[in-house]
Scaffold this motif. Structure first.
Motif, PDB file in Angstrom:
ATOM      1  N   GLY A  69       0.878  -1.311   0.090  1.00 16.57           N
ATOM      2  CA  GLY A  69      -0.073  -0.048  -0.007  1.00 16.57           C
ATOM      3  C   GLY A  69       0.824   1.335   0.051  1.00 16.57           C
ATOM      4  N   LEU A  70       2.025   1.149   0.859  1.00 10.26           N
ATOM      5  CA  LEU A  70       2.765   2.470   0.985  1.00 10.26           C
ATOM      6  C   LEU A  70       3.447   2.501  -0.524  1.00 10.26           C
ATOM      7  N   ARG A  71       3.919   1.394  -1.107  1.00  4.43           N
ATOM      8  CA  ARG A  71       4.711   1.606  -2.533  1.00  4.43           C
ATOM      9  C   ARG A  71       3.521   2.016  -3.458  1.00  4.43           C
ATOM     10  N   ASN A  72       2.382   1.536  -3.433  1.00  5.47           N
ATOM     11  CA  ASN A  72       1.311   2.022  -4.477  1.00  5.47           C
ATOM     12  C   ASN A  72       1.180   3.671  -4.007  1.00  5.47           C
ATOM     13  N   LEU A  73       1.111   4.008  -2.819  1.00  6.20           N
ATOM     14  CA  LEU A  73       1.037   5.676  -2.470  1.00  6.20           C
ATOM     15  C   LEU A  73       2.164   6.132  -3.370  1.00  6.20           C
ATOM     16  N   ALA A  74       3.316   5.841  -2.910  1.00  9.53           N
ATOM     17  CA  ALA A  74       4.480   6.496  -3.614  1.00  9.53           C
ATOM     18  C   ALA A  74       4.231   6.667  -5.250  1.00  9.53           C
ATOM     19  N   ILE A  75       4.009   5.493  -5.669  1.00 13.33           N
ATOM     20  CA  ILE A  75       3.786   5.431  -7.208  1.00 13.33           C
ATOM     21  C   ILE A  75       2.528   6.696  -7.730  1.00 13.33           C
ATOM     22  N   GLY A  76       1.444   6.360  -6.908  1.00 10.91           N
ATOM     23  CA  GLY A  76       0.362   7.349  -7.248  1.00 10.91           C
ATOM     24  C   GLY A  76       0.843   8.835  -7.142  1.00 10.91           C
ATOM     25  N   VAL A  77       1.500   9.110  -5.983  1.00  4.03           N
ATOM     26  CA  VAL A  77       1.970  10.610  -5.696  1.00  4.03           C
ATOM     27  C   VAL A  77       2.820  10.960  -7.072  1.00  4.03           C
ATOM     28  N   HIS A  78       3.696  10.104  -7.355  1.00  7.51           N
ATOM     29  CA  HIS A  78       4.624  10.517  -8.466  1.00  7.51           C
ATOM     30  C   HIS A  78       3.956  10.794  -9.746  1.00  7.51           C
ATOM     31  N   ARG A  79       2.968   9.817  -9.943  1.00  6.57           N
ATOM     32  CA  ARG A  79       2.147   9.731 -11.464  1.00  6.57           C
ATOM     33  C   ARG A  79       1.445  11.070 -11.334  1.00  6.57           C
ATOM     34  N   GLN A  80       0.639  11.508  -9.975  1.00  9.45           N
ATOM     35  CA  GLN A  80      -0.128  12.670 -10.195  1.00  9.45           C
ATOM     36  C   GLN A  80       0.929  13.970 -10.492  1.00  9.45           C
ATOM     37  N   ASP A  81       2.167  13.947  -9.894  1.00 14.82           N
ATOM     38  CA  ASP A  81       3.033  14.721 -10.136  1.00 14.82           C
ATOM     39  C   ASP A  81       3.616  14.836 -11.834  1.00 14.82           C
ATOM     40  N   GLY A  82       2.801  14.076 -12.623  1.00 12.16           N
ATOM     41  CA  GLY A  82       3.458  13.963 -14.068  1.00 12.16           C
ATOM     42  C   GLY A  82       4.281  13.062 -14.377  1.00 12.16           C
ATOM     43  N   HIS A  83       4.994  12.165 -13.489  1.00  8.06           N
ATOM     44  CA  HIS A  83       6.087  11.539 -13.915  1.00  8.06           C
ATOM     45  C   HIS A  83       5.791  10.080 -14.424  1.00  8.06           C
ATOM     46  N   THR A  84       6.236   9.847 -15.596  1.00 10.68           N
ATOM     47  CA  THR A  84       5.845   8.395 -15.995  1.00 10.68           C
ATOM     48  C   THR A  84       6.900   7.343 -15.762  1.00 10.68           C
ATOM     49  N   ASN A  85       8.265   7.835 -15.421  1.00 10.83           N
ATOM     50  CA  ASN A  85       9.268   6.698 -15.162  1.00 10.83           C
ATOM     51  C   ASN A  85       9.316   6.841 -13.675  1.00 10.83           C
ATOM     52  N   ILE A  86       9.014   6.162 -12.851  1.00 14.24           N
ATOM     53  CA  ILE A  86       9.077   6.099 -11.222  1.00 14.24           C
ATOM     54  C   ILE A  86      10.309   5.980 -10.913  1.00 14.24           C
ATOM     55  N   ALA A  87      11.033   5.150 -11.244  1.00 17.95           N
ATOM     56  CA  ALA A  87      12.537   4.888 -10.829  1.00 17.95           C
ATOM     57  C   ALA A  87      13.240   6.370 -10.979  1.00 17.95           C
ATOM     58  N   ALA A  88      12.990   7.005 -11.802  1.00 20.57           N
ATOM     59  CA  ALA A  88      13.680   8.403 -12.221  1.00 20.57           C
ATOM     60  C   ALA A  88      13.283   9.065 -11.122  1.00 20.57           C
ATOM     61  N   ALA A  89      11.837   9.181 -11.027  1.00 16.83           N
ATOM     62  CA  ALA A  89      11.221  10.222  -9.807  1.00 16.83           C
ATOM     63  C   ALA A  89      11.799   9.871  -8.370  1.00 16.83           C
ATOM     64  N   LEU A  90      11.999   8.675  -8.161  1.00 17.58           N
ATOM     65  CA  LEU A  90      12.256   8.255  -6.946  1.00 17.58           C
ATOM     66  C   LEU A  90      13.936   8.703  -6.712  1.00 17.58           C
ATOM     67  N   ARG A  91      14.636   8.612  -7.617  1.00 15.57           N
ATOM     68  CA  ARG A  91      16.220   8.825  -7.578  1.00 15.57           C
ATOM     69  C   ARG A  91      16.039  10.345  -7.366  1.00 15.57           C
ATOM     70  N   HIS A  92      15.277  11.306  -8.219  1.00 13.89           N
ATOM     71  CA  HIS A  92      15.153  12.512  -7.919  1.00 13.89           C
ATOM     72  C   HIS A  92      14.684  12.929  -6.629  1.00 13.89           C
ATOM     73  N   THR A  93      13.780  12.359  -5.920  1.00 15.74           N
ATOM     74  CA  THR A  93      13.121  12.544  -4.810  1.00 15.74           C
ATOM     75  C   THR A  93      14.388  12.295  -3.701  1.00 15.74           C
ATOM     76  N   ALA A  94      14.884  11.056  -3.990  1.00 21.92           N
ATOM     77  CA  ALA A  94      16.053  10.805  -2.858  1.00 21.92           C
ATOM     78  C   ALA A  94      17.222  11.999  -2.943  1.00 21.92           C
ATOM     79  N   HIS A  95      17.580  12.747  -3.816  1.00 21.11           N
ATOM     80  CA  HIS A  95      18.447  13.717  -3.862  1.00 21.11           C
ATOM     81  C   HIS A  95      18.043  14.949  -3.353  1.00 21.11           C
ATOM     82  N   ASP A  96      16.731  15.113  -3.043  1.00 16.83           N
ATOM     83  CA  ASP A  96      16.261  16.251  -2.271  1.00 16.83           C
ATOM     84  C   ASP A  96      16.475  16.217  -0.808  1.00 16.83           C
TER      85      ASP A  96
END
Length: 164
Positions: free
Chosen positions: A137-164
């Motif tokens: 459920g938490l993983r789905n939440l993270a995927i959903g948040v990134h998709r709502q932000d317009g990200h199609t590549n979730i792996a890249a979005a996670l890397r970007h988020t990890a850098h912040d």
């Protein structure tokens, strides 16, 4: 005394067993498709036949989908899936049915694919109680948040988020 489901009882087979036991070798092929992508060749075959079942009064056709994936290693994996539909025979072509099935699986597999490939969910060491479901459920939440932000590549979005 435990009860057995119709699916596992040989005297009272359920719809899955009835469909699986149909004479598929004698049924003509309705559609064949070959695609290349992601370092593999996929071959899909679709067969359909008229089908009726008392527990599913709307059932009109049974389908068998067989596909093989030949990965670059040369390993061939063959999978068979059996389906029931309310579409009457001849209502759509085999190609249309194959497209609908692939579209349905694509939608259904999208979150699982991301959770498996990006989050490595199947390698998780969390197995106790309800924790695997909570983590999914938490993983789905993270995927959903990134998709709502317009990200199609979730792996890249996670890397970007990890850098912040």
């Amino acid at each position: 005394m435990p009860t057995t489901s119709p699916r596992s009882n040989a005297d009272h087979p359920g719809p899955f067993d009835l469909v699986r036991r149909l004479p598929w070798r004698e049924i003509t092929l309705d559609h064949r498709d070959r695609t290349r992508g992601h370092h593999r060749l996929e071959i899909r075959r679709l067969k359909t036949t008229a089908f009726a079942h008392l527990h599913y009064p709307d059932a009109r056709q049974a389908l068998q989908v067989v596909w093989g994936k030949d990965f670059t290693s040369g390993k061939l994996t063959i999978e068979r899936v059996y389906l029931i539909t309310s579409l009457p025979p001849g209502a759509v072509t085999g190609a249309q049915l194959a497209d609908w099935i692939r579209g349905h699986w694509k939608i259904g597999n999208l979150p699982h694919h991301v959770r498996d490939r990006t989050f490595r969910e199947e390698d998780s060491k969390i197995h106790a109680d309800h924790l695997p479901r909570i983590m999914a459920g938490l993983r789905n939440l993270a995927i959903g948040v990134h998709r709502q932000d317009g990200h199609t590549n979730i792996a890249a979005a996670l890397r970007h988020t990890a850098h912040d």
